[in-house]
Design an enzyme around this catalytic site. Structure first.
Site, mmCIF file in Angstrom:
data_model
loop_
_atom_site.group_PDB
_atom_site.id
_atom_site.type_symbol
_atom_site.label_atom_id
_atom_site.label_comp_id
_atom_site.label_asym_id
_atom_site.label_seq_id
_atom_site.Cartn_x
_atom_site.Cartn_y
_atom_site.Cartn_z
ATOM 1 N N LYS A 61 0.938 -1.102 -0.138
ATOM 2 C CA LYS A 61 0.198 -0.077 0.055
ATOM 3 C C LYS A 61 0.756 1.279 0.029
ATOM 4 C CE LYS A 61 0.342 2.085 3.430
ATOM 5 N NZ LYS A 61 1.653 2.658 4.187
ATOM 6 N N TYR A 72 -4.813 3.613 5.735
ATOM 7 C CA TYR A 72 -5.331 2.766 6.856
ATOM 8 C C TYR A 72 -6.730 3.344 7.502
ATOM 9 C CZ TYR A 72 -0.978 0.436 7.251
ATOM 10 O OH TYR A 72 0.143 -0.297 7.005
HETATM 11 P P1 NAD Z 1 11.974 1.561 3.229
HETATM 12 O O1 NAD Z 1 12.640 3.118 3.023
HETATM 13 O O2 NAD Z 1 12.551 0.804 4.557
HETATM 14 O O3 NAD Z 1 12.635 0.503 2.082
HETATM 15 C C1 NAD Z 1 12.506 0.913 0.513
HETATM 16 C C2 NAD Z 1 13.242 -0.229 -0.157
HETATM 17 O O4 NAD Z 1 13.274 0.382 -1.678
HETATM 18 C C3 NAD Z 1 14.801 -0.016 0.319
HETATM 19 O O5 NAD Z 1 15.176 -1.390 0.332
HETATM 20 C C4 NAD Z 1 15.377 0.713 -0.719
HETATM 21 O O6 NAD Z 1 17.029 0.420 -1.005
HETATM 22 C C5 NAD Z 1 14.498 0.541 -1.955
HETATM 23 N N1 NAD Z 1 14.726 1.615 -2.935
HETATM 24 C C6 NAD Z 1 14.767 1.298 -4.359
HETATM 25 N N2 NAD Z 1 14.909 2.514 -4.895
HETATM 26 C C7 NAD Z 1 14.741 3.564 -4.211
HETATM 27 C C8 NAD Z 1 14.652 4.936 -4.162
HETATM 28 N N3 NAD Z 1 14.735 5.517 -5.201
HETATM 29 N N4 NAD Z 1 14.599 5.648 -2.795
HETATM 30 C C9 NAD Z 1 14.258 4.964 -1.872
HETATM 31 N N5 NAD Z 1 14.401 3.673 -1.708
HETATM 32 C C10 NAD Z 1 14.429 2.890 -2.653
HETATM 33 O O7 NAD Z 1 10.482 1.469 3.003
HETATM 34 P P2 NAD Z 1 9.512 0.761 3.648
HETATM 35 O O8 NAD Z 1 8.810 0.976 5.127
HETATM 36 O O9 NAD Z 1 9.983 -0.972 3.732
HETATM 37 O O10 NAD Z 1 8.255 0.660 2.696
HETATM 38 C C11 NAD Z 1 8.064 0.038 1.365
HETATM 39 C C12 NAD Z 1 6.734 -0.081 1.016
HETATM 40 O O11 NAD Z 1 6.136 -0.831 1.754
HETATM 41 C C13 NAD Z 1 5.969 1.314 0.809
HETATM 42 O O12 NAD Z 1 5.132 1.312 -0.279
HETATM 43 C C14 NAD Z 1 5.332 1.436 2.150
HETATM 44 O O13 NAD Z 1 3.992 2.102 1.869
HETATM 45 C C15 NAD Z 1 4.793 -0.147 2.136
HETATM 46 N N6 NAD Z 1 4.821 -0.554 3.823
HETATM 47 C C16 NAD Z 1 3.583 -1.253 4.124
HETATM 48 C C17 NAD Z 1 3.558 -1.404 5.269
HETATM 49 C C18 NAD Z 1 2.214 -2.377 5.804
HETATM 50 O O14 NAD Z 1 1.857 -2.419 6.961
HETATM 51 N N7 NAD Z 1 1.541 -2.765 4.958
HETATM 52 C C19 NAD Z 1 4.449 -1.118 6.376
HETATM 53 C C20 NAD Z 1 5.520 -0.266 5.982
HETATM 54 C C21 NAD Z 1 5.956 -0.146 4.611
#
Ligand code: NAD
Length: 376
Positions: free
Chosen positions: A138, A224
């Site tokens: 999401k 959410y």
């Molecule tokens: P994060 O920043 O921790 O991780 C992002 C990942 O994408 C990293 O591994 C990074 O290296 C990679 N990436 C690739 N290209 C990038 C760029 N140009 N800039 C930044 N990062 C890049 O983020 P996250 O918290 O893991 O979130 C990732 C996705 O998951 C999002 O869409 C977020 O909304 C979703 N999410 C959902 C939940 C849930 O409960 N369903 C919880 C957290 C995150």
């Protein structure tokens, strides 16, 4: 694509039946220690950031119907660490450039896209074209147009599409959905949902960069809150009016800080949401004809808690991500309902766009209409 996938899954189910017959058990009742990875669907995580690292990968150790088979990462240093921690063979490790070669990899059945929001559409579409089932985090994408492109790509490829909406597999949320469906407390008159946190001082993060996030609090925690008022009433809204508040413009330069929005529902119920990157809140409350129900917190990973006018709710706590990924695997393997469909992800993006439209119109009401297949 469809045929290849179906054969693949039937073979897996058949192997499960064979093993079960030897053990005198039904295929999916084989004990964890005896269960073979061949009985499960192989998932590849795309993007190894915090959500993959701390929630999804650990959950995939315990899932019954799927397991962590592969990874797709843009950071070469992560390859070795993940390979040794989760026993991932080199042939199942991809980067963003060679990702499309996954089409030739029979060990990967499902691709789970866990990247910044603006990258969801590209990788979901590429995964579908490679004949893989898709789970999309999401928000589904950064526009309704992109959501349509993902849905169409999955339809054309004959693969299943699910959203990473973990709460639909979680027992407190399922109980709330039941109250909405069965009108346990009578008609719902008012529902409110708050979802936000205080973002300290990390101005470089992608969530504050509109090109990568598509928007601020609304695109993140707002999803959410939107979900809560919909499954909490069991109805899609028919209109929305919204307002935006900014108290730290020097920090939230590019994305929304705090948004409130009011919804009307066909039944007469009224909804209100607040989402923020500056205010911590996590709650769902519904006032009904004959009582009330509440979740607080309503969307954290673990543990949720809830009360109603009749008493405290008490459900076992299990990894929501484990339940969610197993639900999607069961949808693929056994054709059980898709509890968080791509259409649902698209509906939420229609609402997000309507909220931004209402704000741009000075809070004017924007009408909404959804086909019945957009589930709750
Ligand atoms: P994060 O920043 O921790 O991780 C992002 C990942 O994408 C990293 O591994 C990074 O290296 C990679 N990436 C690739 N290209 C990038 C760029 N140009 N800039 C930044 N990062 C890049 O983020 P996250 O918290 O893991 O979130 C990732 C996705 O998951 C999002 O869409 C977020 O909304 C979703 N999410 C959902 C939940 C849930 O409960 N369903 C919880 C957290 C995150």
């Amino acid at each position: 694509m469809k045929e290849i996938s179906r054969r693949n899954f039937n073979a897996k189910v058949a192997k499960g039946v064979g093993a079960a017959a030897l053990l005198g058990a039904t295929p999916w009742a084989i004990s964890k220690t005896n269960r073979n990875e061949k009985d499960k669907l192989g998932i590849a995580l795309v993007g190894l950031g915090s959500y993959s690292t701390y929630q999804l990968a650990p959950a995939l150790v315990d899932t019954k119907h799927c397991y962590l088979a592969g990874i797709v990462t843009g950071t070469p240093e992560k390859e070795k660490v993940w390979a040794s921690k989760y026993n991932i063979p080199k042939k199942n490790i991809y980067n963003y450039q060679n990702f499309d070669e996954i089409v030739n990899n029979k060990s990967i059945d499902v691709v789970y896209v866990v990247l910044p929001n603006s990258m969801h559409a590209d990788f979901c579409i590429r995964a579908a074209k490679a004949g893989k089932h898709v789970i999309c985090e999401k928000p589904m994408a950064i526009s309704v147009e992109e959501c349509d492109a993902i849905i169409n790509a999955c339809k054309e490829a004959g693969v299943k599409l699910g959203m990473g909406y973990r709460l639909h597999s979680e027992p407190y949320t399922q109980e709330i959905k039941k109250y909405a469906r069965e009108k346990t407390f009578g008609k719902i008159r008012y529902i409110s949902a708050d979802a936000g946190y205080h973002s300290g001082s990390h101005p470089q993060q992608w969530r504050l960069n509109k090109a990568l996030s598509g928007g601020g609090a609304l695109m993140n925690m707002g999803v959410y809150a939107i979900q809560s008022v919909i499954y909490g009433t069991g109805e899609n809204p028919i209109s929305v009016s919204a307002q935006e508040f900014s108290t730290r413009p020097e920090y939230f330069k590019d994305t929304d800080e705090t948004i409130t929005a009011q919804f009307e529902f066909d039944s007469g119920a009224i909804g209100n949401i607040m989402t923020s990157h500056n205010i911590s809140a996590n709650r769902l409350f519904a006032s009904c004809e004959n009582g009330w129900f509440e979740l607080d917190p309503a969307s954290t990973y673990i543990p949720l808690a809830g009360r109603t006018s009749r008493g405290t709710l008490n459900f076992p706590q299990e990894s929501q991500q484990k339940l969610q990924m197993d639900d999607f695997a069961k949808h693929i393997l056994f054709n059980t309902p898709n509890v968080a469909s791509g259409e649902m992800g698209r509906r939420d993006m229609v609402i997000v766009e309507a909220i931004y439209e209402s704000i741009a119109l000075g809070g004017r009401k924007v009408q909404l209409e959804f086909p019945p297949e957009y589930g709750f």
